[in-house]
Scaffold this motif. Structure first.
Motif, PDB file in Angstrom:
ATOM      1  N   SER A 234       2.353   3.623   4.065  1.00  0.00           N
ATOM      2  CA  SER A 234       3.279   4.458   3.298  1.00  0.00           C
ATOM      3  C   SER A 234       2.583   5.556   2.487  1.00  0.00           C
ATOM      4  O   SER A 234       3.249   6.471   2.010  1.00  0.00           O
ATOM      5  CB  SER A 234       4.154   3.589   2.398  1.00  0.00           C
ATOM      6  OG  SER A 234       3.352   2.812   1.568  1.00  0.00           O
ATOM      7  N   ASP A 245       0.904   0.431  -2.367  1.00  0.00           N
ATOM      8  CA  ASP A 245      -0.509   0.129  -2.126  1.00  0.00           C
ATOM      9  C   ASP A 245      -1.152   1.233  -1.280  1.00  0.00           C
ATOM     10  O   ASP A 245      -0.455   2.096  -0.733  1.00  0.00           O
ATOM     11  CB  ASP A 245      -0.669  -1.254  -1.467  1.00  0.00           C
ATOM     12  CG  ASP A 245      -0.138  -1.287  -0.046  1.00  0.00           C
ATOM     13  OD1 ASP A 245       0.484  -0.305   0.399  1.00  0.00           O
ATOM     14  OD2 ASP A 245      -0.339  -2.294   0.652  1.00  0.00           O
ATOM     15  N   ASP A 247      -3.251   1.678   1.960  1.00  0.00           N
ATOM     16  CA  ASP A 247      -3.787   1.053   3.172  1.00  0.00           C
ATOM     17  C   ASP A 247      -4.848   1.979   3.742  1.00  0.00           C
ATOM     18  O   ASP A 247      -4.594   3.173   3.951  1.00  0.00           O
ATOM     19  CB  ASP A 247      -2.662   0.845   4.198  1.00  0.00           C
ATOM     20  CG  ASP A 247      -1.540  -0.016   3.637  1.00  0.00           C
ATOM     21  OD1 ASP A 247      -1.789  -1.205   3.380  1.00  0.00           O
ATOM     22  OD2 ASP A 247      -0.425   0.501   3.429  1.00  0.00           O
TER      23      ASP A 247
HETATM   24 MG    MG Z   1       1.299  -0.162   2.355  1.00  0.00          MG
END
Ligand code: MG
Ligand code: GTP
Length: 583
Positions: A234, A245, A247
């Protein structure tokens, strides 16, 4: 048209705040030959909720955006500053090393500045005058990174010149503020666009994400020169909420590729390497050493956990300076491709992102999603459901993945581990949808559609854009778009699915009732999206009556009543309650 009423939102202070925040950044966007202009264009098209499906500004390929931002991050340093600082003198000091393209300040347990130089050489020049601190009895492990600490010499003499700095906001609005914004909106469409604008990643937050990857890449490069650390998920697929978060994908595939292509003649050189029994073991070994390195030497990396026995091995840590929770994986190229696909879908029509954000916030508000792994539905699965729903509209708002594959050219061809991941990369080759449905209608119909979906026998398939028989017995089956034999929602339990269905039905009903009898703004009642984000009747009922009635009869009846004739029954589902959308 979906977003036509957004321009009326001027009475809210939002725009004023945003423009104030971005002013210092913009002032310096003037270096010749940098990507700033292009990124500004992209910021306008991806960051605005006001463009409709008719927006035909040329859009960049995912790979172009990634490469430009990565290059920009490599010219950027992150500086921990004293709480008060003279901004002008600070920039003058730094510009001795070369012209500065942009900068911004933010707070994360202290004041930080991200400063982008026009040229990489300026970073090296600054590093050359930077010293390793002497810490008294403690010893420092020397590491020449781009994460620096600014100290004031003779701070007493400078006190009068120091001033507080305007900081860029890195967090989503409080529940209270969101409630106010949603209740002041002009329409449900306006509410969805407001939510998007408030929660989407800002330009500065996006830069910080690429910069954090770039700083981690510097650490990983100590072991693997020429590696790349790329953000995915995202952070880059255009569906990220502030606070999501980070990634990261450690990309080792490029190592040695360039030289191999260049060699000619009868000889072929190969690197001497160590062999291990499988790709998985290689991944575990690589992440193990990188995790160790981040733990021991990575400036600002704390709480490092090596989760190597997971299905997808990863290193998890907090990057203190940026405030991001990071998940570093390797050998995960398909996830990067999935991010590209979602980015494409998000860019094709402005309603997509507004709808996805609302559905994600709705799911979070009702604890359908969680930051802890478990039987919950994930944001990734929810996004796939919205895409599928938009493919099913008449006329469709989004094309199927199979159609995107037919538009691909030779450059787009992509096979990863035997899976065909080919689809068109040039967004400008995809015709805009003729569908003009409003966001309000789409949101209501999304809930109705999935409130009645035959989950027991059908699978959701965005490759073909139609329901298919479920190939296995998991309660929820959403076909992985690239690894087509896999189910991305295999973890979801029957009870979580039932909760989703109950809530979807209740939300459809709330929106339907409101369409007939909307509370006036002066009544101070939550309405539209605000009412949907409140703790739910279905949720509370399913907690108290779960054993007796797994599927809420009341909600079912209500939905039936909508369908048969539009019941007059408007019981008090939109009384005043407290909103919670925060992760
Ligand atoms: Mg994520
Ligand atoms: P957030 O909840 O905002 O972090 O959304 P996210 O899209 O980043 O999800 P997450 O961090 O859980 O996963 C990161 C990326 O990994 C996703 O965007 C997908 O590309 C991929 N991914 C996540 N879950 C799955 C899955 O079950 N199957 C596959 N193939 N890919 C997944």
């Amino acid at each position: 048209m979906a977003a036509c009423s957004v321009g009326l939102l001027t009475r809210l202070s939002l725009r004023v705040q945003r423009s104030q925040v971005q002013r210092p950044l913009r002032r310096l966007l003037s270096c010749p030959g940098t990507v700033a202009a292009g990124l500004r264009r992209e910021e306008q098209s991806s960051g605005s909720a006001e463009t409709g499906s008719e927006d035909r500004t040329p859009k960049k390929r995912f790979s172009e955006v990634q490469n430009e931002r990565r290059e920009q991050a490599q010219r950027t340093v992150l500086i921990h500053c004293p709480d008060k600082i003279n901004e002008k003198k600070f920039l003058k000091f730094l510009s001795q090393h070369g012209p500065i393209n942009s900068h911004f300040f933010y707070e994360s347990f202290g004041l930080y500045a991200a400063v982008e130089f026009c040229q990489k050489e300026s970073v090296t020049s600054l590093q050359n005058i930077t010293r390793t601190p002497s810490l008294g009895p403690e010893a420092a492990i020397p590491f020449k990174s781009r994460y620096l600490n600014l100290k004031l010499r003779n701070s007493l003499n400078q006190t009068s010149e120091l001033s507080s700095i305007q900081c860029s906001n890195q967090s989503s609005p409080s529940s209270k503020k969101l409630y106010q914004l949603l209740c002041c909106a002009e329409s449900v469409d306006d509410q969805l666009n407001t939510l998007l604008r408030e929660f989407q990643l800002t330009e500065e937050n996006t830069r910080l994400r690429y910069l954090t990857c770039s700083l981690i890449e510097d650490v990983a490069a100590a072991y693997f020169p020429d590696c790349a650390v790329r953000p995915f998920g995202s952070s880059v697929n255009s569906f990220g909420k502030l606070g999501c978060d980070l990634d990261m994908f450690l990309d080792l595939d490029e190592i040695g590729k360039f030289t191999a292509q260049k060699t000619s003649g009868n000889f072929l050189m190969e690197f001497q390497v160590k062999n291990v029994p499988s790709e998985r073991v290689a991944t575990q070994k690589i992440l193990s050493v990188i995790g160790e390195c981040l733990d021991q030497f990575g400036p600002g990396c704390v709480g490092v956990q090596r989760i190597l026995n997971a299905r997808c091995p990863l290193v998890r840590f907090s990057h203190q300076a940026s405030g991001f929770q990071c998940d570093l994986t390797t050998n995960n190229r398909i996830a990067l491709k999935s991010s590209e696909l979602l980015y494409m879908y998000g860019a094709l029509d402005s309603r997509v992102r507004a709808l996805v954000f609302s559905v994600r916030c709705w799911a979070r508000a009702h604890s359908l999603t969680s930051s802890i792994p478990g039987a919950w539905i994930t944001n990734f699965s929810l996004t796939m459901m919205v895409i599928f729903f938009l493919q099913r509209r008449s006329p469709p708002i989004l094309p199927t993945l199979d159609y995107l594959k037919t538009l691909a050219d030779a450059e787009d061809k992509c096979i990863i581990e035997g899976h065909n991941c080919t689809f068109v990369g040039d967004l400008n080759r995809i015709k805009p949808s003729r569908n003009t449905e409003t966001l309000e209608l789409l949101l209501k119909e999304f809930f109705e559609y999935f409130g009645n979906f035959a989950f027991n026998k059908n699978s959701i398939n965005i490759r073909q854009g139609r329901e298919q028989n479920k190939p296995e017995s998991s309660p929820l089956h959403i076909q992985n778009p690239f690894e087509t034999s896999l189910n991305v929602s295999k973890n979801v339990s029957q009870s979580q699915l039932q909760k989703f269905v109950d809530l979807a039905r209740e939300s459809a009903w709330i929106l339907h009732q409101e369409g007939k009898d909307r509370p006036s703004p002066s009544s101070n009642q939550p309405w539209g999206l605000a009412a949907l984000l409140l703790p739910s009747v279905a949720n509370n009922m399913s907690l108290s009556k779960k054993k007796k009635k797994p599927a809420s009869e009341r909600i079912k009846n209500l939905l039936d009543s909508i369908k048969s004739s539009g019941a007059e029954n408007s019981t008090a589902t939109n009384g005043r309650r407290a909103i919670s959308t925060q992760a």
